[in-house]
Design a protein around this motif. Structure first.
Motif, PDB file in Angstrom:
ATOM      1  N   ALA A  16     -83.617  20.865  22.238  1.00 22.06           N
ATOM      2  CA  ALA A  16     -84.663  21.891  24.309  1.00 22.06           C
ATOM      3  C   ALA A  16     -84.641  23.110  23.866  1.00 22.06           C
ATOM      4  O   ALA A  16     -84.637  24.312  22.733  1.00 22.06           O
ATOM      5  N   VAL A  17     -85.238  23.839  25.196  1.00 24.76           N
ATOM      6  CA  VAL A  17     -86.087  25.077  24.972  1.00 24.76           C
ATOM      7  C   VAL A  17     -84.974  25.914  25.587  1.00 24.76           C
ATOM      8  O   VAL A  17     -84.554  25.844  26.789  1.00 24.76           O
ATOM      9  N   VAL A  18     -84.220  27.054  24.596  1.00 25.97           N
ATOM     10  CA  VAL A  18     -83.432  28.194  25.866  1.00 25.97           C
ATOM     11  C   VAL A  18     -84.000  28.848  25.636  1.00 25.97           C
ATOM     12  O   VAL A  18     -83.984  29.926  24.102  1.00 25.97           O
ATOM     13  N   VAL A  19     -84.256  29.903  27.114  1.00 24.92           N
ATOM     14  CA  VAL A  19     -84.579  31.413  26.742  1.00 24.92           C
ATOM     15  C   VAL A  19     -83.791  32.122  27.881  1.00 24.92           C
ATOM     16  O   VAL A  19     -83.215  31.440  29.172  1.00 24.92           O
ATOM     17  N   ALA A  27     -92.357  32.402  28.013  1.00 23.37           N
ATOM     18  CA  ALA A  27     -91.398  30.922  26.936  1.00 23.37           C
ATOM     19  C   ALA A  27     -92.489  29.394  27.014  1.00 23.37           C
ATOM     20  O   ALA A  27     -92.948  28.771  26.228  1.00 23.37           O
ATOM     21  N   LEU A  28     -92.507  29.533  28.534  1.00 21.72           N
ATOM     22  CA  LEU A  28     -93.304  28.230  28.937  1.00 21.72           C
ATOM     23  C   LEU A  28     -95.449  28.426  28.816  1.00 21.72           C
ATOM     24  O   LEU A  28     -95.894  27.024  27.979  1.00 21.72           O
ATOM     25  N   VAL A  29     -95.721  29.719  28.818  1.00 20.70           N
ATOM     26  CA  VAL A  29     -96.988  29.565  28.644  1.00 20.70           C
ATOM     27  C   VAL A  29     -97.005  29.706  26.944  1.00 20.70           C
ATOM     28  O   VAL A  29     -97.758  29.263  25.946  1.00 20.70           O
ATOM     29  N   ARG A  30     -96.562  30.021  25.781  1.00 19.36           N
ATOM     30  CA  ARG A  30     -96.416  30.089  24.563  1.00 19.36           C
ATOM     31  C   ARG A  30     -96.000  28.314  24.533  1.00 19.36           C
ATOM     32  O   ARG A  30     -97.202  27.663  23.338  1.00 19.36           O
ATOM     33  N   LEU A  98     -97.502  25.075  35.358  1.00 21.04           N
ATOM     34  CA  LEU A  98     -96.095  26.011  35.406  1.00 21.04           C
ATOM     35  C   LEU A  98     -94.823  25.594  35.726  1.00 21.04           C
ATOM     36  O   LEU A  98     -93.594  25.734  35.264  1.00 21.04           O
ATOM     37  N   GLU A  99     -95.541  26.244  37.142  1.00 19.72           N
ATOM     38  CA  GLU A  99     -93.653  26.273  38.527  1.00 19.72           C
ATOM     39  C   GLU A  99     -93.136  24.837  38.270  1.00 19.72           C
ATOM     40  O   GLU A  99     -92.507  25.046  38.344  1.00 19.72           O
ATOM     41  N   GLU A 100     -94.302  23.484  37.944  1.00 25.12           N
ATOM     42  CA  GLU A 100     -94.013  22.483  37.915  1.00 25.12           C
ATOM     43  C   GLU A 100     -92.554  22.016  37.154  1.00 25.12           C
ATOM     44  O   GLU A 100     -91.282  21.077  37.066  1.00 25.12           O
ATOM     45  N   ARG A 101     -93.137  22.925  35.601  1.00 23.25           N
ATOM     46  CA  ARG A 101     -91.994  22.802  34.910  1.00 23.25           C
ATOM     47  C   ARG A 101     -90.683  23.854  34.796  1.00 23.25           C
ATOM     48  O   ARG A 101     -89.863  23.420  34.182  1.00 23.25           O
ATOM     49  N   ALA A 102     -91.719  24.968  34.568  1.00 21.00           N
ATOM     50  CA  ALA A 102     -89.733  25.578  35.517  1.00 21.00           C
ATOM     51  C   ALA A 102     -88.878  25.282  36.430  1.00 21.00           C
ATOM     52  O   ALA A 102     -88.132  25.308  36.199  1.00 21.00           O
ATOM     53  N   GLY A 103     -89.573  24.452  37.469  1.00 18.47           N
ATOM     54  CA  GLY A 103     -88.813  23.966  38.119  1.00 18.47           C
ATOM     55  C   GLY A 103     -88.043  22.810  38.276  1.00 18.47           C
ATOM     56  O   GLY A 103     -86.686  22.357  38.032  1.00 18.47           O
ATOM     57  N   ALA A 104     -88.038  22.432  36.623  1.00 19.72           N
ATOM     58  CA  ALA A 104     -86.995  21.620  35.967  1.00 19.72           C
ATOM     59  C   ALA A 104     -85.859  22.018  35.564  1.00 19.72           C
ATOM     60  O   ALA A 104     -85.231  21.711  34.027  1.00 19.72           O
ATOM     61  N   ALA A 105     -86.208  23.244  35.079  1.00 20.02           N
ATOM     62  CA  ALA A 105     -85.049  24.230  33.848  1.00 20.02           C
ATOM     63  C   ALA A 105     -83.807  24.483  34.809  1.00 20.02           C
ATOM     64  O   ALA A 105     -83.437  24.150  35.987  1.00 20.02           O
ATOM     65  N   VAL A 126     -92.681  25.415  16.708  1.00 18.02           N
ATOM     66  CA  VAL A 126     -92.736  26.162  17.922  1.00 18.02           C
ATOM     67  C   VAL A 126     -91.875  26.898  18.498  1.00 18.02           C
ATOM     68  O   VAL A 126     -91.131  27.575  19.367  1.00 18.02           O
ATOM     69  N   ALA A 127     -90.350  26.777  16.877  1.00 19.57           N
ATOM     70  CA  ALA A 127     -89.461  27.313  17.117  1.00 19.57           C
ATOM     71  C   ALA A 127     -89.392  28.765  16.524  1.00 19.57           C
ATOM     72  O   ALA A 127     -89.090  29.590  17.535  1.00 19.57           O
ATOM     73  N   GLU A 128     -90.411  29.143  16.231  1.00 19.11           N
ATOM     74  CA  GLU A 128     -91.315  30.555  15.762  1.00 19.11           C
ATOM     75  C   GLU A 128     -91.873  30.959  17.062  1.00 19.11           C
ATOM     76  O   GLU A 128     -91.315  32.346  17.186  1.00 19.11           O
ATOM     77  N   ARG A 129     -92.843  30.408  17.559  1.00 17.92           N
ATOM     78  CA  ARG A 129     -93.013  30.516  18.864  1.00 17.92           C
ATOM     79  C   ARG A 129     -92.575  31.900  19.770  1.00 17.92           C
ATOM     80  O   ARG A 129     -92.476  32.352  21.084  1.00 17.92           O
ATOM     81  N   LEU A 130     -91.029  30.407  20.027  1.00 19.42           N
ATOM     82  CA  LEU A 130     -90.291  30.866  20.953  1.00 19.42           C
ATOM     83  C   LEU A 130     -89.079  32.581  20.961  1.00 19.42           C
ATOM     84  O   LEU A 130     -88.790  32.470  22.016  1.00 19.42           O
TER      85      LEU A 130
END
Length: 473
Positions: A16-19, A27-30, A98-105, A126-130
């Motif tokens: 899970a990506v939590v931001v 976060a999505l760009v990373r 990016l919008e498509e993925r952000a819409g699923a948040a 990936v955890a370090e980048r986030l």
């Protein structure tokens, strides 16, 4: 129990990506730049502002390909109206993704969360980048009844995974047969194309392909291991046959000459086929147990029941041919046990009653017949090996006949040898490649895989440091 890493697909983790909501885009760009996370996407999400502008841009451009330039993302949120005016299709494509993925948040207050899959070894990266964006990557338990996506391992620069993925995607629980299947493929090719000279030409072609020559074949560059392996296997088989651009006499026969011992070559091909089928049955039995447990794995035709029956059948036939009655009697036990297990599994899958018994009998008969025909199918290795040897022999006989007829004859011999070698190389290599592929797919892989998995498709979009620079191009 720990998965045996070298023989299984890449281990996946549900994450899970939590931001913070304000940092979701960053976060999505990373994640897109890392290119190793497959994010869940909303099924009923409508087009966002970037997608609408991209549609208008394409409509004004007229009939164009679906993707106008590669997708790219800007580090900071770009001006979408300006992108539309400047024909920034690449940036608009990236923003639409990016919008498509952000819409699923999923949002709760000031926090946004997305679920997805990531290779276990890449989770810390990936955890370090986030973390730099104020977010976190949280490992989750795998949902019950859900198969993770499948990513087959690529061991360095040499990989045989295209052979497996051309057939289909294995399930996550299955063994990864890439290397064994690749070695079996090139071995079968070599038996049908056994010639040291012809194999050396294939090996040179593999080196050229690896170096990107000719340039028009660069898209096929990842196939160079198959060409190199086929060349080496052909050279080894050719050394055993004593063939160097045909029966030139330059090499001694180390094992047999195909045209002089066709029966031995045929027997060897069938024995090799039986060994490969037994190994495929064994791997299939492991897959059935890993997929559905011992109950299903024991009674499946491509599971333990099929393996027992096939081993018993092969040993019984070997006993008959060798004149060893004890071997025939001993082989009857596993064969009968395998058929009994298989019959129980087949009958449970029917509606029962007389119709179920009849259906089970028909399917059992089919299993027995296919076991024999699939084994005999490997006789084609000898058949096409003989064809290749006969064609090379014809070219060599014609060459030697012309060579003793003066200067014109010598020139004709050179032309005949070059043309005959080119035809033999092109035609027989194509035939051997297709036939080896057919045996791998229909005889071997059909026992390894019963259902198909889902390939791992990570979201990967490169990031442009400055969108203005890209817009000026």
């Amino acid at each position: 129990m720990r998965r045996p890493e070298p023989m299984t697909p890449v281990r996946m983790r549900r994450v899970a990506v939590v931001v913070p909501g304000a940092a979701l885009r960053d976060a999505l760009v990373r994640i897109a730049e890392a290119g190793c996370v497959e994010l869940d996407r909303a099924e009923d999400a409508g087009p966002g502002p970037a997608a609408l502008r991209l549609r208008r841009l394409r409509a004004r451009a007229g009939p164009v390909p679906a993707e106008t330039g590669p997708a790219v993302l800007a580090g900071a949120a770009p001006d979408l109206d300006r992108l539309e005016r400047r024909d920034g299709a690449g940036l608009l494509t990236g923003e639409a993704q990016l919008e498509e993925r952000a819409g699923a948040a999923v949002r709760r207050g000031d926090v946004a969360a997305l679920a997805g899959w990531c290779p276990a070894a890449r989770v810390p990266h990936v955890a370090e980048r986030l973390a730099a964006a104020g977010g976190a990557l949280v490992p989750l338990p795998t949902p019950r009844g859900t198969d993770p996506p499948v990513l087959l391992r690529r061991s360095g620069r040499v990989s045989f995974t295209p052979l497996v993925t051309a057939y289909g995607t294995p399930r996550y629980a299955d063994l990864d047969p890439s290397w064994p299947a690749g070695l079996a493929y090139v071995a079968m090719f070599g038996i049908m194309f056994g010639d040291v000279g012809h194999g050396a030409l294939l090996l040179l072609g593999a080196v050229a392909l690896r170096l990107g020559r000719p340039r028009r074949l660069v898209p096929l560059r990842r196939l160079w291991p198959f060409l190199a392996g086929a060349g080496i296997a052909s050279m080894l088989a050719g050394a055993a046959y004593g063939e160097f651009f045909g029966p030139t006499g330059l090499l001694p026969v180390l094992w047999l000459a195909p045209l002089e011992s066709p029966a031995r070559l045929l027997a060897a091909a069938v024995v090799l086929g039986a060994v490969l089928l037994a190994l495929a049955h064994a791997a299939g039995a492991v897959n059935r147990v890993r997929e559905d447990g011992w109950a299903a794995g024991l009674s499946a035709a491509s599971g333990c029941a099929g393996l027992l029956f096939y081993l018993g059948l092969v040993l019984a036939v070997a006993g008959l041919l060798l004149g060893v009655p004890a071997l025939v009697a001993g082989a009857a036990a596993p064969a009968v046990a395998g058929l009994a297990l298989l019959a129980s599994g087949l009958f449970r899958a029917t509606a029962g009653g007389g119709a179920g018994v009849a259906e089970t009998a028909v399917r059992l008969f089919d299993v027995v017949v296919r076991a024999g025909t699939n084994t005999l199918s490997f006789a084609r290795l000898a058949a096409f090996g003989l064809t290749h040897a006969a064609l090379a022999d014809l070219v060599w006989r014609g060459t030697t006949a012309l060579a003793g007829r003066g200067t014109a004859g010598a020139a004709g011999a050179v032309v005949l040898f070059a043309a005959g070698t080119a035809v033999s190389l092109g035609l027989e290599a194509l035939v051997a490649g297709v036939q080896a592929l057919r045996l791998a797919f229909y005889e071997l892989f059909s026992r390894l895989f019963e259902t198909e998995g889902r390939p791992f498709r990570p979201w990967h979009v490169p990031v442009a440091e400055r969108a203005e620079t890209l817009l000026r191009r």
